[in-house]
Write a protein that holds these residues in place. Structure first.
Motif, short mmCIF file in Angstrom:
data_model
loop_
_atom_site.label_atom_id
_atom_site.label_comp_id
_atom_site.label_asym_id
_atom_site.label_seq_id
_atom_site.Cartn_x
_atom_site.Cartn_y
_atom_site.Cartn_z
N SER A 83 -11.74 -3.42 37.33
CA SER A 83 -11.93 -2.10 37.75
C SER A 83 -13.25 -1.11 37.64
CB SER A 83 -10.97 -1.03 36.12
OG SER A 83 -11.20 -0.31 36.53
N GLN A 115 -13.08 1.50 37.06
CA GLN A 115 -13.55 3.10 36.50
C GLN A 115 -13.49 4.16 37.03
OE1 GLN A 115 -11.36 1.83 34.28
NE2 GLN A 115 -12.42 3.46 32.80
N TYR A 146 -12.35 7.75 32.97
CA TYR A 146 -12.76 7.57 34.83
C TYR A 146 -13.82 8.66 34.92
CZ TYR A 146 -8.48 4.26 35.81
OH TYR A 146 -7.38 3.27 35.41
N ASP A 158 -10.27 2.44 42.01
CA ASP A 158 -8.95 1.99 41.13
C ASP A 158 -7.50 2.73 41.03
OD1 ASP A 158 -10.61 0.02 40.31
OD2 ASP A 158 -10.33 1.66 37.97
N ILE A 179 -1.24 2.78 38.34
CA ILE A 179 -2.42 1.44 38.41
C ILE A 179 -2.09 1.24 37.24
CG2 ILE A 179 -5.00 1.58 37.50
CD1 ILE A 179 -5.43 4.15 38.64
#
Length: 352
Positions: free
Chosen positions: A75, A77, A107, A134, A323
């Motif tokens: 990830s 982020q 995020y 992501d 996600i």
């Protein structure tokens, strides 16, 4: 005996290091996102694209960075947010809501301003896919073909405010029908029979849905159903001004104006002021979106409102679910008419 690298070797190595995936994409005649998918072995690429990218990469001596390859499996982020026009106060508020909610999930939000331009929108999509976000949140324009690179990428995506037909992408959108119908009923009950409508571009779902709602509501009243009373704008201030000029210069001009978004409303209000027309006295006015400025105008503007903060927060919530591998249902948020001083009753109106 140790071999000393020649000057030519250094030049060749420097040239190889300077080649980027964009160079490969340009030579292959594909988008950066497509080149990225080919080079990472993503299955959703055509044989023609794979062949073109492979040949370009070989010719240029492109070698994907090993560290970058490893990061693709983790990830970043980050999420990407692509909105139509940052100058539109509604989308500025939406961006803030998305960013704040994304922070709750740790995020970072990467922002792209499409400027109501499909090519600029596509460039931002390419960059964000290359950056390995992501997930994506977008208020898109165009059709399925225009969004194919995003849909094929497999990157979790949510649409906000606008949608693209014939896709399964979950979305958070306003009810584009109820508020417009309430506005038309309010104006006709106030005695207005000639209502000028400044429509949004028909390349967007919001533009199409709001126009359809206006025409349907008009058909249920005794108001004039005159094609000259509809002006097609592009969700930007200049087209709102052009629409107001066109409508107010008709031989039989409207007594009320309804603009399908906030920027076009701002442009139309400016023209009314330039022409010496007093809104709320000489002409009634309904704006779309309840931005702060509309409540500060004297008289304050009647608006079609919906909760932009809830829209942004819900878009992030849906994206986190996508996600996580879930398939959330799309959400339609209610809209409502807020009546203020810009829509007076004419003599004989039901509310006079």
């Amino acid at each position: 005996m140790e071999t000393i690298p020649s000057k030519i070797d250094h030049q060749e190595n420097a040239q190889m290091r300077s080649v980027t995936i964009r160079n490969v994409a340009d030579m292959a005649g594909v988008s950066v996102a497509t080149a990225s998918r080919v080079l990472s072995g993503h299955p959703s690429t055509s044989e023609v694209a794979r062949d073109a990218v492979s040949k370009a990469a070989t010719k240029l001596g492109f070698r994907p960075n090993a560290q970058a390859r490893s990061l693709r499996k983790t990830s970043t982020q980050t999420i990407g947010l692509v909105l139509p026009d940052v100058r539109n106060p509604f989308f500025a508020d939406l961006a803030h809501a998305v960013e704040q909610r994304a922070r709750d999930f740790k995020y970072l939000t990467l922002f792209g301003n499409a400027n109501e331009d499909a090519d600029q929108q596509d460039r931002y999509f390419d960059i964000m896919l290359t950056q390995r976000v992501d997930g994506l949140i977008a208020a898109p324009q165009g059709n399925v073909t225009d969004l194919q690179s995003v849909l094929d990428s497999g990157v979790p995506t949510v649409f906000v405010d606008r949608v693209i037909p014939d896709t399964t992408v979950p979305s958070v959108t306003p009810d584009n029908v109820t508020g417009v119908q309430e506005a038309v009923r309010h104006l006709t009950n106030s005695g207005h029979r000639r209502i000028g409508y400044i429509a949004g571009p028909q390349s967007t779902s919001t533009g199409r849905e709001r126009l359809a709602a206006f025409q349907s509501a008009l058909a249920d009243t005794h108001a004039d159903d005159d094609a000259d009373l509809i002006f097609f704008g592009d969700f930007q201030s200049a087209s709102g001004a052009a629409g107001a000029h066109h409508l107010l210069e008709l031989p039989h001009p409207p007594t009320a104006l309804l603009a399908a978004d906030s920027l076009m409303s701002i442009g139309a209000v400016g023209v009314c002021n330039e022409r010496g027309l007093t809104i709320g006295t000489d002409v009634a006015f309904v704006a779309y979106d309840d931005i702060e400025a509309f409540s500060l105008i004297n008289p304050a503007l009647t608006v079609i409102a919906h909760d932009v903060n809830a829209m942004g927060r819900l878009a992030v919530d849906l994206l986190t679910q996508v996600i996580a591998g879930e398939t959330p249902e799309s959400v339609i948020l209610p809209s409502r008419l807020i009546v203020r001083g810009s829509t007076p009753s004419l003599p004989g109106g039901l509310t006079s």
